[in-house]
Each structure stands twice: as C-alpha cells, then as structure tokens.
Design an enzyme around this catalytic site. Structure first.
Site, PDB file in Angstrom:
ATOM      1  N   HIS A   1     -44.255 -84.615 -71.352  1.00 14.55           N
ATOM      2  CA  HIS A   1     -45.616 -84.976 -72.013  1.00 14.55           C
ATOM      3  C   HIS A   1     -46.517 -84.051 -72.084  1.00 14.55           C
ATOM      4  O   HIS A   1     -47.360 -83.913 -73.309  1.00 14.55           O
ATOM      5  CB  HIS A   1     -46.508 -86.196 -71.065  1.00 14.55           C
ATOM      6  CG  HIS A   1     -47.566 -86.605 -71.323  1.00 14.55           C
ATOM      7  ND1 HIS A   1     -47.873 -87.835 -72.114  1.00 14.55           N
ATOM      8  CD2 HIS A   1     -49.176 -86.102 -71.236  1.00 14.55           C
ATOM      9  CE1 HIS A   1     -49.299 -88.056 -72.268  1.00 14.55           C
ATOM     10  NE2 HIS A   1     -49.891 -86.750 -71.947  1.00 14.55           N
ATOM     11  N   GLU A   2     -47.111 -83.154 -71.224  1.00 14.20           N
ATOM     12  CA  GLU A   2     -47.657 -82.228 -71.299  1.00 14.20           C
ATOM     13  C   GLU A   2     -47.112 -81.237 -72.320  1.00 14.20           C
ATOM     14  O   GLU A   2     -48.006 -80.547 -73.284  1.00 14.20           O
ATOM     15  CB  GLU A   2     -48.153 -81.420 -70.017  1.00 14.20           C
ATOM     16  CG  GLU A   2     -48.608 -82.131 -68.939  1.00 14.20           C
ATOM     17  CD  GLU A   2     -49.758 -83.120 -69.499  1.00 14.20           C
ATOM     18  OE1 GLU A   2     -50.640 -82.349 -70.044  1.00 14.20           O
ATOM     19  OE2 GLU A   2     -50.131 -84.170 -68.967  1.00 14.20           O
TER      20      GLU A   2
ATOM     21  N   HIS B   1     -48.224 -82.043 -75.986  1.00  8.33           N
ATOM     22  CA  HIS B   1     -49.400 -81.652 -76.092  1.00  8.33           C
ATOM     23  C   HIS B   1     -49.572 -80.199 -76.864  1.00  8.33           C
ATOM     24  O   HIS B   1     -50.124 -79.902 -77.604  1.00  8.33           O
ATOM     25  CB  HIS B   1     -50.288 -81.798 -75.248  1.00  8.33           C
ATOM     26  CG  HIS B   1     -50.928 -83.103 -74.665  1.00  8.33           C
ATOM     27  ND1 HIS B   1     -51.452 -84.004 -75.702  1.00  8.33           N
ATOM     28  CD2 HIS B   1     -51.005 -83.756 -73.429  1.00  8.33           C
ATOM     29  CE1 HIS B   1     -51.824 -85.034 -75.090  1.00  8.33           C
ATOM     30  NE2 HIS B   1     -51.488 -85.090 -73.494  1.00  8.33           N
TER      31      HIS B   1
ATOM     32  N   GLU C   1     -52.727 -89.215 -76.833  1.00  8.51           N
ATOM     33  CA  GLU C   1     -51.996 -89.665 -75.519  1.00  8.51           C
ATOM     34  C   GLU C   1     -50.617 -90.430 -75.836  1.00  8.51           C
ATOM     35  O   GLU C   1     -49.561 -90.290 -75.352  1.00  8.51           O
ATOM     36  CB  GLU C   1     -52.922 -90.464 -74.546  1.00  8.51           C
ATOM     37  CG  GLU C   1     -53.948 -89.511 -73.729  1.00  8.51           C
ATOM     38  CD  GLU C   1     -53.483 -88.326 -73.101  1.00  8.51           C
ATOM     39  OE1 GLU C   1     -52.269 -88.377 -72.527  1.00  8.51           O
ATOM     40  OE2 GLU C   1     -53.758 -87.227 -73.375  1.00  8.51           O
TER      41      GLU C   1
END
Length: 293
Positions: free
Chosen positions: A139-140, A143, A211
């Site tokens: 997930h990070e 980004h 997100e």
C-alpha cells in the site's frame, strides 16, 4: 486478472487540487496586497517555505515521527520484503525507517520514487502476520508509484500559510494604513479562515481518493486483497485501545498513515483524511472478485 495501470482519476484529482489551490492562494495574495501587506515579504516567505518543504519533506516527516532509518543488518526481514515487493512493482528500493511506538501504522514520504522513504511502526510489526505486513507495505509503495506523496505534502503545507499571515498581521502590525483602523484586521481574519477551509476540504478529498488508489495498488502488487482487508481490520480494532497520549503525539501525521490515529471525538474525525474502513474493505472485496475471474 487485474493489472497495474495509470490511475487517471488520481492524476486528474491531483492536478485539479493543485490548480484550485493555486487559484485560492493567488486570490489570497492579491487580497493581502490590497490590505497593504508587503508583497516582497510574502513572495520570499512562500518561496523559501515551499522550497524547504519540497526538498526536505522526507527529513521533516521522519524527524516529526522520530523515525530511524534502518540498515539491512538491523531489519533484514523488512528489507527483504520491500526488496521483493519493489521488484514486483517495478520501483527502486526506498529507504526504510522504523518508528518505536505501539501505534500500529505505516507511511511513505519523499519527493518521488528515487527519494522515497517507507516507514513502519514497531506496533504494526508486532501485530500483523507476514502476509498482512506485505499488504501494508505494498500500500505504501503504491503511494510512491502513484507519486501522490509530494502533492499531498506541498498541498498540506501551503494550507497553513493563511494562519502565518494572520499571526504576522496580528502580532507585528505589518499591514498599515486606514484599512486596518477601519476593520481591516477582521476582514483579513475572515478571508484567511475561508482560504484555510477551502484548502482543507480540497486536501481531504484528494487524501481520501489516494487511499483507495493505494489499496488497489496493494491488491495488484500482492495479488491478495484479503491480506490488506485483514490488516485494516486489525489496525482499526487495535487503534481505540491505544493510549490517547500516544495517539495525540502522531495525529499530525494522519494524512500520511494507512489508517488515521485519531483520538475519539477529536477534530480530525470531522473531516477525515481517509475513507471509512468499511468502504475500503468493500472496494477490496470487489477487487478480489476481479482477481478470481
């Protein structure tokens, strides 16, 4: 099978947010000039502040969180996991940092893929299994791949300039003339608050969408959306049991976290930086069905 593709929705929202913020701040600068604020001072202040924020954003964020960049010898499993995920995501390996706190969370910062830092807390590593940890790290990394970190950092920073101008106006009497004596101070205050509210809402809308985009990226990188679902549920379940003092220490970083560390009843809950966990899980379940086709 779901494949990685450019998120035009996210890119469009980032461009629109920065354009609208530019319009808002241009209006604010014109207004302050009309109120006899020194134009040179304002331009220098904004230029220096934004330049410092852009080039030192990762250091500022790491310093704020008291995060320590760790070597491969210090955190071999963490390095191996991120190295493998970066190979899948076609990303250069970021620096890796660890934050010693029981708040279970993670974040990414930096100007772009070549200067990124991915940080995790000890509380997160203690509570998640390997699959869940990989999902959070993916997930990070999403980004990082989406390049939304720098946009959020800059946008969040310039939204505070209105308050700096107000403080400059109130405490140093920088703006002169009859406009101040005839109620100009109240007018500047009102306009400054309006500028901050507009900035706040724009940034929150962008933050919530990014997100969803990072959740989708995690599902694609790992191929296991259920692991991120499980991680989100665990973090959400643990967060209310974390001491309020610990949560308050990191609340200022909520926009960067995978799940906000908000104290119950705090102002941060009114306009969240994140969509609800329920909505995120529903989106992940939809991706799971796509992967099964």
């Amino acid at each position: 099978m779901v494949k990685w593709k450019r998120d035009l929705g996210l890119e469009g929202r980032m461009l629109l947010t920065m354009f609208l913020l530019a319009v808002v701040y241009l209006f604010f600068l014109v207004f302050l000039t009309f109120m006899n604020a020194p134009p040179l001072f304002m331009l220098l202040f904004i230029g220096v502040a934004l330049g410092a924020q852009y080039y030192y954003s990762d250091r500022i964020v790491l310093w704020t969180m008291n995060a320590k960049v760790v070597s491969e010898n210090e955190a071999p499993n963490l390095h191996q996991t991120i190295t493998r995920l970066c190979a899948i995501a076609d990303l250069p390996k970021p620096r890796i940092a660890v934050v010693n706190t029981q708040v279970p969370n993670a974040f990414a910062t930096g100007k772009g893929p070549n200067s990124a830092v991915v940080a995790v807390t000890t509380g997160l590593m203690d509570r998640l299994n390997q699959g869940e940890l990989e999902a959070v790290l993916a997930h990070e990394l999403s980004h990082v791949k989406n390049r939304d970190m720098a946009i959020l950092t800059i946008a969040s920073f310039i939204s505070t300039l209105a308050f700096y101008f107000v403080r400059y106006y109130l405490y140093f009497g920088a703006f002169g003339g009859n406009r101040r004596d005839s109620g100009g101070i109240m007018l500047v205050w009102i306009v400054s608050i309006a500028v901050w509210v507009a900035s706040f809402l724009l940034i929150r809308a962008l933050s919530r969408y990014r997100e969803f985009a990072a959740d989708r990226g995690s599902a694609i990188i790992t191929g296991q959306p259920s692991n991120l679902t499980s991680a989100l549920l665990k973090i959400s379940d643990v967060m209310p049991r974390i001491p309020s003092d610990d949560l308050r220490k990191v609340e200022g970083m909520n926009a960067f976290f995978i799940i906000p560390a908000a104290v119950s009843g705090s102002f941060m809950n009114l306009f969240s930086t994140h969509p609800s966990t329920e909505k995120r899980i529903a989106a992940l379940e939809k991706i799971q069905k796509e992967l099964e086709l």
